[in-house]
Design an enzyme around this catalytic site. Structure first.
Site, mmCIF file in Angstrom:
data_model
loop_
_atom_site.group_PDB
_atom_site.id
_atom_site.type_symbol
_atom_site.label_atom_id
_atom_site.label_comp_id
_atom_site.label_asym_id
_atom_site.label_seq_id
_atom_site.Cartn_x
_atom_site.Cartn_y
_atom_site.Cartn_z
ATOM 1 N N HIS A 32 0.494 -0.904 -0.223
ATOM 2 C CA HIS A 32 0.436 0.486 0.016
ATOM 3 C C HIS A 32 0.477 1.337 0.063
ATOM 4 O O HIS A 32 2.064 1.591 1.091
ATOM 5 C CB HIS A 32 -1.112 -0.238 1.546
ATOM 6 C CG HIS A 32 -1.268 1.213 1.637
ATOM 7 N ND1 HIS A 32 -2.843 1.507 0.818
ATOM 8 C CD2 HIS A 32 -1.716 1.911 1.877
ATOM 9 C CE1 HIS A 32 -3.792 2.679 1.336
ATOM 10 N NE2 HIS A 32 -2.891 2.955 1.995
ATOM 11 N N ASP A 34 1.079 5.295 0.382
ATOM 12 C CA ASP A 34 0.688 6.183 0.751
ATOM 13 C C ASP A 34 1.122 7.244 -0.050
ATOM 14 O O ASP A 34 2.062 7.939 -0.144
ATOM 15 C CB ASP A 34 0.358 6.233 2.647
ATOM 16 C CG ASP A 34 -0.359 5.381 2.475
ATOM 17 O OD1 ASP A 34 -1.509 5.560 1.942
ATOM 18 O OD2 ASP A 34 -0.300 4.858 3.765
ATOM 19 N N MET A 36 0.885 11.837 -0.574
ATOM 20 C CA MET A 36 0.536 12.908 0.288
ATOM 21 C C MET A 36 0.615 13.872 -0.255
ATOM 22 O O MET A 36 2.366 13.864 -0.020
ATOM 23 C CB MET A 36 0.493 12.804 1.690
ATOM 24 C CG MET A 36 -0.168 11.480 2.651
ATOM 25 S SD MET A 36 0.594 11.329 4.199
ATOM 26 C CE MET A 36 0.233 10.154 5.070
ATOM 27 N N HIS A 66 -2.476 4.489 -2.798
ATOM 28 C CA HIS A 66 -4.004 5.581 -2.297
ATOM 29 C C HIS A 66 -2.749 7.046 -2.261
ATOM 30 O O HIS A 66 -2.156 7.239 -1.722
ATOM 31 C CB HIS A 66 -3.578 5.181 -1.130
ATOM 32 C CG HIS A 66 -4.453 6.036 0.108
ATOM 33 N ND1 HIS A 66 -4.415 5.479 1.578
ATOM 34 C CD2 HIS A 66 -5.752 6.646 -0.167
ATOM 35 C CE1 HIS A 66 -5.328 6.760 1.541
ATOM 36 N NE2 HIS A 66 -6.108 7.052 1.085
ATOM 37 N N MET A 68 -3.639 10.611 -1.857
ATOM 38 C CA MET A 68 -4.091 11.268 -0.738
ATOM 39 C C MET A 68 -3.931 13.045 -1.388
ATOM 40 O O MET A 68 -2.641 13.939 -0.167
ATOM 41 C CB MET A 68 -3.865 11.560 0.807
ATOM 42 C CG MET A 68 -4.284 10.401 1.295
ATOM 43 S SD MET A 68 -3.521 9.742 2.978
ATOM 44 C CE MET A 68 -3.092 8.432 1.790
ATOM 45 N N MET A 138 -11.700 4.467 5.401
ATOM 46 C CA MET A 138 -10.777 5.305 6.490
ATOM 47 C C MET A 138 -10.885 5.042 7.551
ATOM 48 O O MET A 138 -12.377 5.783 8.224
ATOM 49 C CB MET A 138 -10.364 6.460 5.868
ATOM 50 C CG MET A 138 -9.513 7.059 4.598
ATOM 51 S SD MET A 138 -8.089 6.352 4.856
ATOM 52 C CE MET A 138 -6.923 6.561 5.517
HETATM 53 C C1 DX5 Z 1 -2.950 6.953 6.619
HETATM 54 C C2 DX5 Z 1 -2.938 6.194 5.437
HETATM 55 C C3 DX5 Z 1 -2.118 4.750 5.889
HETATM 56 C C4 DX5 Z 1 -1.369 4.360 7.353
HETATM 57 C C5 DX5 Z 1 -2.423 3.490 7.718
HETATM 58 O O1 DX5 Z 1 -2.642 8.439 6.704
HETATM 59 O O2 DX5 Z 1 -3.618 6.656 4.293
HETATM 60 O O3 DX5 Z 1 -2.119 4.030 5.343
HETATM 61 O O4 DX5 Z 1 -0.062 4.445 6.398
HETATM 62 O O5 DX5 Z 1 -0.576 3.309 9.242
HETATM 63 P P1 DX5 Z 1 -1.145 2.692 10.105
HETATM 64 O O6 DX5 Z 1 -1.274 1.186 9.487
HETATM 65 O O7 DX5 Z 1 0.070 2.972 11.390
HETATM 66 O O8 DX5 Z 1 -2.166 2.814 10.789
HETATM 67 ZN ZN ZN Z 2 -3.546 4.445 2.933
#
Ligand code: DX5
Ligand code: ZN
Length: 217
Positions: A32, A34, A36, A66, A68, A138
């Site tokens: 996964h 992420d 941002m 993902h 964001m 989420m």
């Molecule tokens: C948060 C991310 C998650 C994050 C999850 O905004 O989208 O994917 O990395 O991390 P944990 O499992 O530590 O909550």
């Molecule tokens: Zn994520």
């Protein structure tokens, strides 16, 4: 069986390939990734060049990206080229262009996911359940790893699962944030297909034991 998506946000980024390999050996099914932008969420992570390198190092892995970010349709082609298999965007980032964003991601050849923040009513994704491959629910406010799981999440997952079943859809449901050996099983019981785990997996003394529990349904 429930799939485990290891969130790279919690990896040792200086040793990304070996840390991902360690988690894959421990039982993670996919990675996964992420993204941002410091705009849609108050944090900046990494972008397509990092995915490109990771994909070159570990080409067999399934990459669950993902986004964001505020302009998902603009950047989706970069992530597709870099090796993404599935690209998820946030409904809240493009409230007036959800259909166009789904089409733009679909046009890259990737699978499409739509995500909602904890405060967005689940009904907001219902019009798109037949147009996407996956709904990402989420279970924390997006932006940071290591946060606490929001307890209302399993009932949100169950509502989406019920709606998919009612319409005969096999849309996948993924949950992300604060997933660990206690909260993960609650989500799979509620109908989640994929569990994202960052800190609970990367920081575990025995990640294989964590993956076993998360896989258990
Ligand atoms: C948060 C991310 C998650 C994050 C999850 O905004 O989208 O994917 O990395 O991390 P944990 O499992 O530590 O909550
Ligand atoms: Zn994520």
């Amino acid at each position: 069986m429930t799939k485990v998506a290891a969130s790279i946000l919690s990896a040792d980024l200086a040793n990304l390939q070996s840390d991902c390999t360690r988690l894959l050996d421990a039982g993670a099914d996919l990675m996964h990734f992420d993204v941002m932008d410091g705009h849609f969420v108050p944090n900046i992570s990494y972008g397509a060049p990092v995915l490109k390198c990771l994909h070159a190092a570990l080409p067999e892995v399934y990459y669950d990206v993902h986004l964001m970010i505020s302009e998902p349709a603009r950047y989706a082609p970069d992530f597709a080229k870099a090796g993404a298999n599935l690209i998820t965007f946030h409904l809240e980032a493009v409230p007036d262009a959800v259909g166009e964003t789904i089409d733009a991601i679909r046009a890259t050849g990737c699978q499409v996911g739509i995500s909602i923040r904890p405060g967005t009513p689940v009904e907001a994704v219902y019009p798109y359940l037949d147009a996407v491959d996956l709904v990402l629910v989420m279970s924390v406010e997006p932006g940071f790893g290591g946060q606490k799981f929001i307890p209302a999440t399993p009932e949100r997952i169950a509502a989406i699962r019920t709606e998919c079943d009612r319409r005969g859809l096999s849309t996948l449901i993924e949950v992300d944030g604060g997933v660990n050996v206690e909260t993960g099983p609650l989500c799979s019981e509620a109908g989640a297909d994929w569990l994202v785990a960052g800190s609970s997996l990367f920081n575990a003394a025995d990640p294989a034991a964590v993956a076993r529990v998360l896989h258990s349904k």
